[in-house]
Design a protein around this motif. Structure first.
Motif, PDB file in Angstrom:
ATOM      1  N   THR A 198     -59.473  65.701  35.762  1.00 28.45           N
ATOM      2  CA  THR A 198     -59.221  64.788  34.650  1.00 28.45           C
ATOM      3  C   THR A 198     -60.555  64.524  33.951  1.00 28.45           C
ATOM      4  OG1 THR A 198     -59.616  62.812  35.984  1.00 28.45           O
ATOM      5  CG2 THR A 198     -57.354  63.670  35.928  1.00 28.45           C
ATOM      6  N   ALA A 199     -60.472  63.857  32.809  1.00 25.50           N
ATOM      7  CA  ALA A 199     -61.686  63.556  32.049  1.00 25.50           C
ATOM      8  C   ALA A 199     -62.653  62.699  32.870  1.00 25.50           C
ATOM      9  CB  ALA A 199     -61.318  62.856  30.746  1.00 25.50           C
ATOM     10  N   THR A 200     -62.119  61.754  33.611  1.00 25.02           N
ATOM     11  CA  THR A 200     -62.970  60.880  34.425  1.00 25.02           C
ATOM     12  C   THR A 200     -63.706  61.673  35.495  1.00 25.02           C
ATOM     13  OG1 THR A 200     -61.496  58.999  34.079  1.00 25.02           O
ATOM     14  CG2 THR A 200     -63.005  58.877  35.959  1.00 25.02           C
ATOM     15  N   THR A 223     -60.099  68.556  27.749  1.00 24.92           N
ATOM     16  CA  THR A 223     -60.707  67.653  28.731  1.00 24.92           C
ATOM     17  C   THR A 223     -62.199  67.501  28.453  1.00 24.92           C
ATOM     18  OG1 THR A 223     -59.115  68.459  30.369  1.00 24.92           O
ATOM     19  CG2 THR A 223     -60.958  67.166  31.186  1.00 24.92           C
ATOM     20  N   VAL A 224     -62.848  68.614  28.128  1.00 22.13           N
ATOM     21  CA  VAL A 224     -64.276  68.568  27.784  1.00 22.13           C
ATOM     22  C   VAL A 224     -64.476  67.724  26.529  1.00 22.13           C
ATOM     23  CG1 VAL A 224     -66.282  69.936  27.096  1.00 22.13           C
ATOM     24  CG2 VAL A 224     -64.743  70.790  28.870  1.00 22.13           C
ATOM     25  N   ASP A 562     -58.176  53.114  44.298  1.00 21.67           N
ATOM     26  CA  ASP A 562     -58.755  52.488  43.106  1.00 21.67           C
ATOM     27  C   ASP A 562     -57.837  52.670  41.898  1.00 21.67           C
ATOM     28  OD1 ASP A 562     -60.925  51.638  44.530  1.00 21.67           O
ATOM     29  OD2 ASP A 562     -62.258  53.264  43.878  1.00 21.67           O
ATOM     30  N   VAL A 563     -57.263  53.873  41.783  1.00 22.18           N
ATOM     31  CA  VAL A 563     -56.341  54.141  40.668  1.00 22.18           C
ATOM     32  C   VAL A 563     -55.077  53.300  40.811  1.00 22.18           C
ATOM     33  CG1 VAL A 563     -54.853  55.889  39.613  1.00 22.18           C
ATOM     34  CG2 VAL A 563     -57.203  56.464  40.226  1.00 22.18           C
ATOM     35  N   LEU A 564     -54.528  53.259  42.016  1.00 20.73           N
ATOM     36  CA  LEU A 564     -53.312  52.470  42.246  1.00 20.73           C
ATOM     37  C   LEU A 564     -53.541  50.992  41.931  1.00 20.73           C
ATOM     38  CD1 LEU A 564     -52.089  54.095  45.595  1.00 20.73           C
ATOM     39  CD2 LEU A 564     -50.965  54.260  43.364  1.00 20.73           C
ATOM     40  N   MET A 565     -54.685  50.503  42.366  1.00 15.57           N
ATOM     41  CA  MET A 565     -54.983  49.076  42.165  1.00 15.57           C
ATOM     42  C   MET A 565     -55.230  48.738  40.692  1.00 15.57           C
ATOM     43  SD  MET A 565     -54.789  47.441  45.026  1.00 15.57           S
ATOM     44  CE  MET A 565     -55.784  45.974  44.808  1.00 15.57           C
ATOM     45  N   CYS A 607     -50.404  57.694  37.995  1.00 18.12           N
ATOM     46  CA  CYS A 607     -51.469  58.397  38.737  1.00 18.12           C
ATOM     47  C   CYS A 607     -51.820  59.735  38.096  1.00 18.12           C
ATOM     48  CB  CYS A 607     -51.038  58.614  40.190  1.00 18.12           C
ATOM     49  SG  CYS A 607     -51.036  57.124  41.199  1.00 18.12           S
ATOM     50  N   ARG A 608     -50.837  60.399  37.542  1.00 13.76           N
ATOM     51  CA  ARG A 608     -51.083  61.712  36.932  1.00 13.76           C
ATOM     52  C   ARG A 608     -51.983  61.622  35.705  1.00 13.76           C
ATOM     53  NH1 ARG A 608     -48.605  65.821  39.177  1.00 13.76           N
ATOM     54  NH2 ARG A 608     -46.724  65.504  40.437  1.00 13.76           N
ATOM     55  N   THR A 609     -52.096  60.449  35.130  1.00 12.69           N
ATOM     56  CA  THR A 609     -53.002  60.290  33.991  1.00 12.69           C
ATOM     57  C   THR A 609     -54.435  60.052  34.432  1.00 12.69           C
ATOM     58  OG1 THR A 609     -52.732  57.865  33.846  1.00 12.69           O
ATOM     59  CG2 THR A 609     -51.117  59.245  32.671  1.00 12.69           C
ATOM     60  N   LYS A 610     -54.622  59.760  35.738  1.00 15.53           N
ATOM     61  CA  LYS A 610     -55.946  59.424  36.253  1.00 15.53           C
ATOM     62  C   LYS A 610     -56.471  60.406  37.291  1.00 15.53           C
ATOM     63  CE  LYS A 610     -55.894  55.371  34.097  1.00 15.53           C
ATOM     64  NZ  LYS A 610     -56.847  55.018  33.014  1.00 15.53           N
ATOM     65  N   LEU A 611     -55.556  61.181  37.897  1.00 16.72           N
ATOM     66  CA  LEU A 611     -55.940  62.027  39.024  1.00 16.72           C
ATOM     67  C   LEU A 611     -55.436  63.452  38.852  1.00 16.72           C
ATOM     68  CD1 LEU A 611     -54.894  59.560  41.872  1.00 16.72           C
ATOM     69  CD2 LEU A 611     -57.262  60.115  41.255  1.00 16.72           C
ATOM     70  N   THR A 612     -56.182  64.399  39.429  1.00 14.39           N
ATOM     71  CA  THR A 612     -55.700  65.773  39.528  1.00 14.39           C
ATOM     72  C   THR A 612     -54.410  65.777  40.344  1.00 14.39           C
ATOM     73  OG1 THR A 612     -57.989  66.519  39.511  1.00 14.39           O
ATOM     74  CG2 THR A 612     -56.344  68.093  40.272  1.00 14.39           C
ATOM     75  N   GLY A 613     -53.519  66.702  40.049  1.00 12.05           N
ATOM     76  CA  GLY A 613     -52.199  66.734  40.658  1.00 12.05           C
ATOM     77  C   GLY A 613     -52.165  66.632  42.162  1.00 12.05           C
ATOM     78  N   TYR A 614     -53.077  67.354  42.856  1.00 15.31           N
ATOM     79  CA  TYR A 614     -53.004  67.360  44.308  1.00 15.31           C
ATOM     80  C   TYR A 614     -53.464  66.043  44.935  1.00 15.31           C
ATOM     81  CZ  TYR A 614     -58.016  68.644  44.156  1.00 15.31           C
ATOM     82  OH  TYR A 614     -59.364  68.691  43.918  1.00 15.31           O
ATOM     83  N   LYS A 615     -54.074  65.158  44.111  1.00 14.95           N
ATOM     84  CA  LYS A 615     -54.509  63.860  44.632  1.00 14.95           C
ATOM     85  C   LYS A 615     -53.432  62.789  44.488  1.00 14.95           C
ATOM     86  CE  LYS A 615     -59.405  64.638  43.483  1.00 14.95           C
ATOM     87  NZ  LYS A 615     -60.564  64.121  42.724  1.00 14.95           N
TER      88      LYS A 615
END
Length: 640
Positions: A198-200, A223-224, A562-565, A607-615
């Motif tokens: 992700t961008a982050t 993303t870049v 952190d993303v969930l929270m 979560c998919r907006t903040k994390l790579t799919g496998y995370k």
């Protein structure tokens, strides 16, 4: 010698006064090395000696002002290696079980750089195929010309200088080895980036590494674009899947991906450079060879290591050369130079595939069959059917997916002689079925990003799956430590610690994290709980930390938490690993809701907006509260 010794002082006569309960007396040799640091480098083999044999604090190093030239540094390395082998022939019990023809030691100083290995291979195997992808094959000679052109452009037009970092954000395409070897030729440092970040995630890695140049596939250019204003990126090189393909095929693929499958999101990057034009331009420029020393940095390979904080493992040319030579020593009885064909489905930006496939097979003059999308099992099998392949590497997820496809068993496995699993634990049921279907045993190996990565491999003459991750490879020393750092006897479980020429220098610009993973005696702490059996085989029992291993990729609970929270409606969250048949492990989230209407589907989408799919967590458990310690710390172990 004391810590403050001047490293510029020429080498003198060296006397080692060894004090030990098993070895007493004076051992003497003469050498000529360039610097005092050079002596330390060649002493590393002695530091592998276990404390009960020789305590490093009892060593006495005496230096005289006179130079000696009767022995080269390489000779000294072998003298020390021989001495080490004599001292440890009882302790290194794994040596007795080495396959016939595998050397106990390798010389990590045989080459000064990865580039030297590459250029040797290109000269030796010039007309043989090196890499194949999507119907196109590059010979070693062609690859060298492309890499040279890319290096010349980086030097002459972008004005990059030795030590600058260049990020590669590509899947398995022919552009990857072109960029990789071009960057290394120019004396630059490779920073591998997962294209699915992700961008982050991308922003954090670019900022930490200090990379100002990146090469990215147009599928991920958006993303870049998102991070340009928050990073120091100056040069963005964009490539398309078809850039190394014939013209009409390239046009067709680009059209399908962009307009039919919609796999190339719109992007806009001012002054973006085109890979195809760069290579064409580079062929007209003069490449200036760069002097590369073996202690120069080759890669900043990002990992969560053993502490869960993403950081760049500093892998020098010597580290990588050592691991390539360790692989060469191990597979020498099995492989024929210039004759091997390996299926490379794991992404080359992953350290396992990078060293085992891209670099080691390149040195042997073998052909890498690059699989761009390993998730498309039908396409993977289609590509495999075109070759009489001799080797394949992968993770349990890949092997399991292949076995589930009925067309896989129809492939020609008559030439297959190596199936190597790493990156995550291999499941016994998968290994046994693989052996039945292919006729080739699935060998399990063990490694870390911090060790370039290989630490141990099962013998190539193994006839069936044994549940172990193998024997330590040549020039590698391992031990098992308890929580206090005391070495444990054989067959007792504890934390695995490693020494060897493949062990990283440390973490990039992060001395505190580096200090956490190295003992005062120089052992690298892995965070893995293992035991070593009476034959020297390593068995990984569990991880000391809470890291989750999804299809060979490190996933850290805190990042997901952190993303969930951060999501409205969630009060508390804790994440643990849960077994998964395909991926080995996947994240499982325990959540205390503030909004009772919140659903798993909504959480997944967020979560998919903040994390790579496998995370992204695959399982959710809603609860009234999380178990905590007296000081309020969430007890993950109580959730397992």
């Amino acid at each position: 010698m004391v810590a403050g010794s001047n490293p510029a002082v020429p080498t003198k006569k060296v006397i080692l006064n060894i004090k030990s309960s098993r070895k007493r007396g004076l051992i003497y040799f003469e050498a000529r090395l360039d610097t005092m640091d050079g002596i330390f480098k060649h002493m590393d083999v002695l530091y592998g000696v276990r404390k009960q044999y020789i305590n490093p604090r009892e060593w006495e190093l005496l230096f005289e002002q006179k130079d000696y030239s009767r022995k080269s540094s390489t000779s000294i390395h072998f003298i020390l290696s021989k001495m080490k082998k004599e001292w440890l022939n009882v302790e290194k019990i794994w040596l007795k079980n080495y396959p016939k023809g595998v050397a106990a030691e390798i010389n990590p100083d045989a080459y000064q750089s990865v580039t030297e290995i590459f250029e040797e291979a290109c000269q030796k195997y010039a007309d043989l195929p090196s890499f194949y992808n999507l119907g196109v094959t590059l010979t070693f000679k062609q690859l060298n010309l492309y890499a040279r052109a890319f290096a010349a452009y980086l030097q002459q037009d972008l004005k990059l200088r030795k030590g600058d970092r260049v990020a590669i954000m590509l899947p398995n395409l022919l552009q990857y080895p072109v960029a990789l070897f071009g960057i290394l030729k120019a004396g630059l440092i490779v920073v591998n980036v997962n294209p699915l970040y992700t961008a982050t995630e991308l922003k954090n890695q670019i900022n930490d590494s200090g990379a100002e140049t990146i090469i990215v596939l147009d599928n991920f250019a958006h993303t870049v674009q998102e991070v340009l204003q928050e990073t120091q990126l100056k040069n963005v090189i964009v490539t398309s899947i078809g850039d190394m393909l014939p013209f009409y095929k390239a046009i067709a693929i680009s059209f399908v991906l962009k307009y039919i499958r919609r796999k190339i999101p719109a992007w806009s990057i001012p002054n973006a450079l085109q890979f195809k034009k760069i290579v064409k331009r580079g062929k007209k420029l003069k490449f200036q060879p760069v002097l590369i020393a073996n202690d120069d940095i080759a890669f900043l390979q990002y990992t969560g290591g053993t502490t869960g904080v993403a950081k760049g493992a500093i892998l020098t040319h010597r580290n990588i050369v050592a691991n390539v030579l360790q692989a060469e020593a191990w597979f020498k009885p099995l492989f024929t130079p210039g004759k091997e064909i390996i299926i490379t489905a794991l992404p080359l930006y992953h350290i396992f595939s990078l060293t085992a496939n891209c670099l080691f097979i390149m040195k042997t003059g073998g052909l890498n069959i690059l699989i761009t999308n390993a998730r498309d099992i039908k396409q993977v099998i289609s590509e495999m059917s075109k070759f009489k392949f001799t080797a394949i590497t992968g993770v349990n997820t890949l092997f399991s997916a292949l076995l589930k496809n009925p067309n896989f068993s129809k492939l020609d496995f008559s030439a297959l002689k190596l199936s190597l699993g790493g990156g995550m634990a291999v499941v016994r049921a998968v290994a046994e079925k693989w052996h039945v279907v292919t006729g080739c045993p699935l060998l399990e190996a063990y490694g870390l990003t911090e060790t370039s990565p290989c630490v141990s491999i099962n013998p190539v003459d193994l006839t069936e799956y044994n549940g172990y991750v193998g024997l330590p490879v040549s020039s590698t020393d391992v031990c098992v430590l308890d929580d206090s750092g005391k070495e444990l006897p054989c067959t007792e479980s504890g934390e695995l610690a490693i020494k060897g020429p493949q062990v990283m220098r440390g973490y990039w610009q992060n001395p505190l994290e580096t200090q956490k993973v190295f003992t005062p005696e120089g052992w690298l702490l892995t965070g893995d709980i293992v035991l070593i059996n009476e034959h020297g085989y390593l068995c990984v029992l569990e991880r000391k930390k809470d890291m989750i291993l999804v299809s060979g990729f490190n996933v850290y609970p805190k990042e997901i938490e952190d993303v969930l929270m951060s999501m409205p409606g969630i009060i508390e969250a804790a994440v643990i690993a849960t077994p998964d048949e395909n991926s080995g492990e996947v994240p499982k989230a325990f959540i205390v809701k503030g909004n009772e209407k919140l659903t798993p589907e909504e959480i997944t989408a967020y979560c998919r907006t903040k994390l790579t799919g496998y995370k992204v967590p695959k399982h959710f458990v809603f609860c009234d509260e999380l178990p905590k310690s007296n000081v309020g710390k969430v007890l993950r172990r109580a959730l397992k």
